[in-house]
Scaffold this active site. Sequence first.
Site, PDB file in Angstrom:
ATOM      1  N   ARG A  67      48.047  21.898  34.728  1.00 17.25           N
ATOM      2  CA  ARG A  67      47.522  20.533  34.736  1.00 17.25           C
ATOM      3  C   ARG A  67      46.596  20.348  33.538  1.00 17.25           C
ATOM      4  NH1 ARG A  67      44.032  20.064  37.976  1.00 17.25           N
ATOM      5  NH2 ARG A  67      43.980  22.051  39.052  1.00 17.25           N
ATOM      6  N   TYR A 116      55.278  19.588  33.743  1.00 17.90           N
ATOM      7  CA  TYR A 116      54.806  20.688  34.584  1.00 17.90           C
ATOM      8  C   TYR A 116      54.067  20.245  35.839  1.00 17.90           C
ATOM      9  CZ  TYR A 116      53.465  25.413  35.682  1.00 17.90           C
ATOM     10  OH  TYR A 116      53.351  26.625  36.304  1.00 17.90           O
ATOM     11  N   LYS A 174      49.348  15.869  43.416  1.00 20.59           N
ATOM     12  CA  LYS A 174      47.945  15.614  43.067  1.00 20.59           C
ATOM     13  C   LYS A 174      47.703  14.135  42.764  1.00 20.59           C
ATOM     14  CE  LYS A 174      47.004  20.000  43.253  1.00 20.59           C
ATOM     15  NZ  LYS A 174      46.264  20.518  44.421  1.00 20.59           N
ATOM     16  N   HIS A 212      41.686  17.863  49.468  1.00 24.41           N
ATOM     17  CA  HIS A 212      42.356  19.018  48.850  1.00 24.41           C
ATOM     18  C   HIS A 212      42.155  20.218  49.779  1.00 24.41           C
ATOM     19  CE1 HIS A 212      42.632  21.771  45.021  1.00 24.41           C
ATOM     20  NE2 HIS A 212      43.792  21.661  45.618  1.00 24.41           N
ATOM     21  N   SER A 259      41.427  25.227  42.994  1.00 26.37           N
ATOM     22  CA  SER A 259      42.754  25.757  42.697  1.00 26.37           C
ATOM     23  C   SER A 259      42.700  27.268  42.454  1.00 26.37           C
ATOM     24  CB  SER A 259      43.306  25.076  41.447  1.00 26.37           C
ATOM     25  OG  SER A 259      43.198  23.680  41.594  1.00 26.37           O
ATOM     26  N   CYS A 292      42.123  29.828  44.451  1.00 25.86           N
ATOM     27  CA  CYS A 292      41.071  30.624  45.117  1.00 25.86           C
ATOM     28  C   CYS A 292      41.581  31.202  46.435  1.00 25.86           C
ATOM     29  CB  CYS A 292      39.843  29.768  45.395  1.00 25.86           C
ATOM     30  SG  CYS A 292      38.805  29.530  43.969  1.00 25.86           S
ATOM     31  N   ASP A 294      47.692  22.949  50.968  1.00 27.34           N
ATOM     32  CA  ASP A 294      47.017  22.371  49.789  1.00 27.34           C
ATOM     33  C   ASP A 294      46.348  21.023  50.043  1.00 27.34           C
ATOM     34  OD1 ASP A 294      46.328  22.628  47.011  1.00 27.34           O
ATOM     35  OD2 ASP A 294      47.849  21.141  46.523  1.00 27.34           O
ATOM     36  N   ARG A 348      54.379  29.773  39.052  1.00 32.97           N
ATOM     37  CA  ARG A 348      54.429  29.158  40.380  1.00 32.97           C
ATOM     38  C   ARG A 348      55.724  29.449  41.107  1.00 32.97           C
ATOM     39  NH1 ARG A 348      49.900  25.718  41.987  1.00 32.97           N
ATOM     40  NH2 ARG A 348      48.556  25.733  40.169  1.00 32.97           N
ATOM     41  N   ARG A 391      34.856  30.700  44.485  1.00 34.99           N
ATOM     42  CA  ARG A 391      34.812  32.064  43.977  1.00 34.99           C
ATOM     43  C   ARG A 391      33.433  32.296  43.410  1.00 34.99           C
ATOM     44  NH1 ARG A 391      39.207  35.272  42.119  1.00 34.99           N
ATOM     45  NH2 ARG A 391      40.818  33.896  42.914  1.00 34.99           N
ATOM     46  N   GLY A 393      43.661  39.462  55.185  1.00 37.72           N
ATOM     47  CA  GLY A 393      43.739  39.418  56.649  1.00 37.72           C
ATOM     48  C   GLY A 393      42.393  39.606  57.319  1.00 37.72           C
ATOM     49  N   GLU A 394      41.494  40.331  56.641  1.00 39.78           N
ATOM     50  CA  GLU A 394      40.166  40.574  57.236  1.00 39.78           C
ATOM     51  C   GLU A 394      39.349  39.280  57.327  1.00 39.78           C
ATOM     52  OE1 GLU A 394      39.967  43.232  58.626  1.00 39.78           O
ATOM     53  OE2 GLU A 394      40.950  44.832  57.465  1.00 39.78           O
TER      54      GLU A 394
HETATM   55  C1  OXD Z   1      46.152  23.082  42.177  1.00 38.67           C
HETATM   56  C2  OXD Z   1      47.461  23.196  42.832  1.00 38.67           C
HETATM   57  O1  OXD Z   1      46.069  23.205  40.954  1.00 38.67           O
HETATM   58  O2  OXD Z   1      47.497  23.164  44.075  1.00 38.67           O
HETATM   59  O3  OXD Z   1      45.174  22.858  42.902  1.00 38.67           O
HETATM   60  O4  OXD Z   1      48.483  23.290  42.140  1.00 38.67           O
HETATM   61 MN    MN Z   2      45.642  22.540  44.934  1.00 40.83          MN
END
Ligand code: OXD
Ligand code: MN
Length: 607
Positions: free
Chosen positions: A81, A221, A230, A250, A272, A274, A297, A389, A420, A515-516
């Site tokens: 993006r 893209y 988006k 989001h 995005s 994360c 998403d 992707r 993050r 998973g934790e």
């Molecule tokens: C983003 C996606 O960039 O979900 O958030 O593609």
């Molecule tokens: Mn996203």
Amino acid sequence: MSSLAMEVETSGQSRNRQLVEWVEQVARLCNPDRVHWCDGSEQEYQAMIRLMLLGGVAVPLDSERRPNSVLVRSNPADVARVEDRTFICSEKREDAGPTNNWEEPEKMKNTLRQLYSGCMAGRSMYVIPYSMGPIGSPIAKIGVEISDSPYVVANMHIMARVGQRVLEVLGEEGEFVRGLHSLGAPLGANQQDSSWPCNAEHKYICHFPETREIWSYGSGYGGNALLGKKCHALRIASVQARDEGWMAEHMLILKMTNPAGEVKYFTGAFPSACGKTNLAMLIPTIAGWKVETVGDDIAWMKFGSDGRLYAINPEYGFFGVAPGTSTKSNLNAMLAVTRNSIFTNCAVTPEGDVWWEGMTNDKPPELIDWLRRPWTPQSNRKAAHPNARFTTPASQCPVIAPEWQDPAGVPIDAILFGGRRGGIVPLVIEAFNWTHGTFLGATASSETTAASAGKVGQLRRDPMAMLPFCGYHMADYFAHWLKIGARTDAKLPRVYYVNWFRQDENGKYLWPGYGENSRVLEWIFDRCDGRVHAKDTPIGRLPDPDDLDLQGLNLPTSDLLKLLSVDKTGWLGEIPSIRLHFQKFGDRLPQELARQVDDLERRLRAT
Ligand code: OXD
Ligand code: MN
């Protein structure tokens, strides 16, 4: 009948006069060779794939290893993006706010009309009617994307409900969001197409919130080109949600079931790349618990008559970040992408399968990388692009919740925010109340990833993970959150802030993640029923070490204490950065949020 109308395929044409007129207008402007109304059929999907294979845009993957799947490699100048080329063209500049690029709508349209003029020469123009959300759901919305890219058509088939059935619901009078997309790469009479047509010079991803339009030019893209995602489901929908009293966020949506069979639904907003998809499909490590996926998403949430927020996933597939996805990090995603998928900018093995960094412990001895060059582990570069992707149908996820297509949506018990952060932010915080939760969301921060063009690893405040996706003034968006919370009959979800990425002084992650993370979800689940303890701290409510179910997890006590402690000095150090962040919004910042910073500082200094 005009000659143009003669060339338009009649199959699938709409009875909606506004739509037909708009399609004709766009065709006159863009001058494609032909107009194709998408019916959403399997034959149509296969025809798009064939076109990409013949044009060299796609290569087939081995039909035994990855049936009905292809790899597409984009132009290196078109891999993510482009936030600096993304515009919110509201009538007034102040309505776009300080976090969006803005241009006057008519001025932008004039610029773009010149670029669109003849831009589809030599190409087909596809008309893609789509529904974001189960067709006919009271929460769903219809859009129509016009595009000259077979890649877009094929991806839209997976990512949204498309075709004839949408036109039927739209009917003669129905309203729809108009999305116009062009690669910006017209073809001369005898000109050969490039393997990834796009426009290297001009890229524009423009939104006209008042008229519910999207005009995208120059990029093929992902989020720049698949306009349902988006552009529509977040930027335009956030404006619709503000006007109509609902929420377009989001956020992933997950369903959690405890050993007694009780169910709760959580949504979660993370910037995005994360780990949102991983969290949505998590396999719990705690005995007897189950997590299922509703969405990975985007969540659209509306109040039900019982005062609860009900969420639908407006999408139909996953457009997930491939690198880092493995049977260890996300087995369910790996199982979902075993077939019927489109891979973009991954590497390819000699056996005709895809590969990306983090997929396997050992790197394959040889590959063709995403730039179509031979690659070995000795090559000093990544084999897959960091924003490579997969596009795959949501229905293929082994843990897709049976109710994921329920038109009524699912009632939300908790909302999670996160990002993050190597330091300061603990494993989990419970907000004191909705306003405090809005504050936690509004100040969310994260180290940047490869999902957007730009530097990786820099700290940025990303309110509600909506920084690149909010279609109006971010301070008004905060006010909208507060207004949602002020509804007297509302039974609101609890709000949490989580951070799976805390590190020690040597950069080692303190929490095992994946998973934790179910252990944290279990605490949240039980908090919703008031069944487990939390202690009040200046930053919110935190679990004591004993409040978390840590059975079977060999976590050193010192790490656990760090994960659950309040770093007072660190937090006091955050205050100026939060104030600076809020200053951007001037006097449009809701007073309640300014007060939250003061209250946080006061509570920190009092301890
Ligand atoms: C983003 C996606 O960039 O979900 O958030 O593609
Ligand atoms: Mn996203």
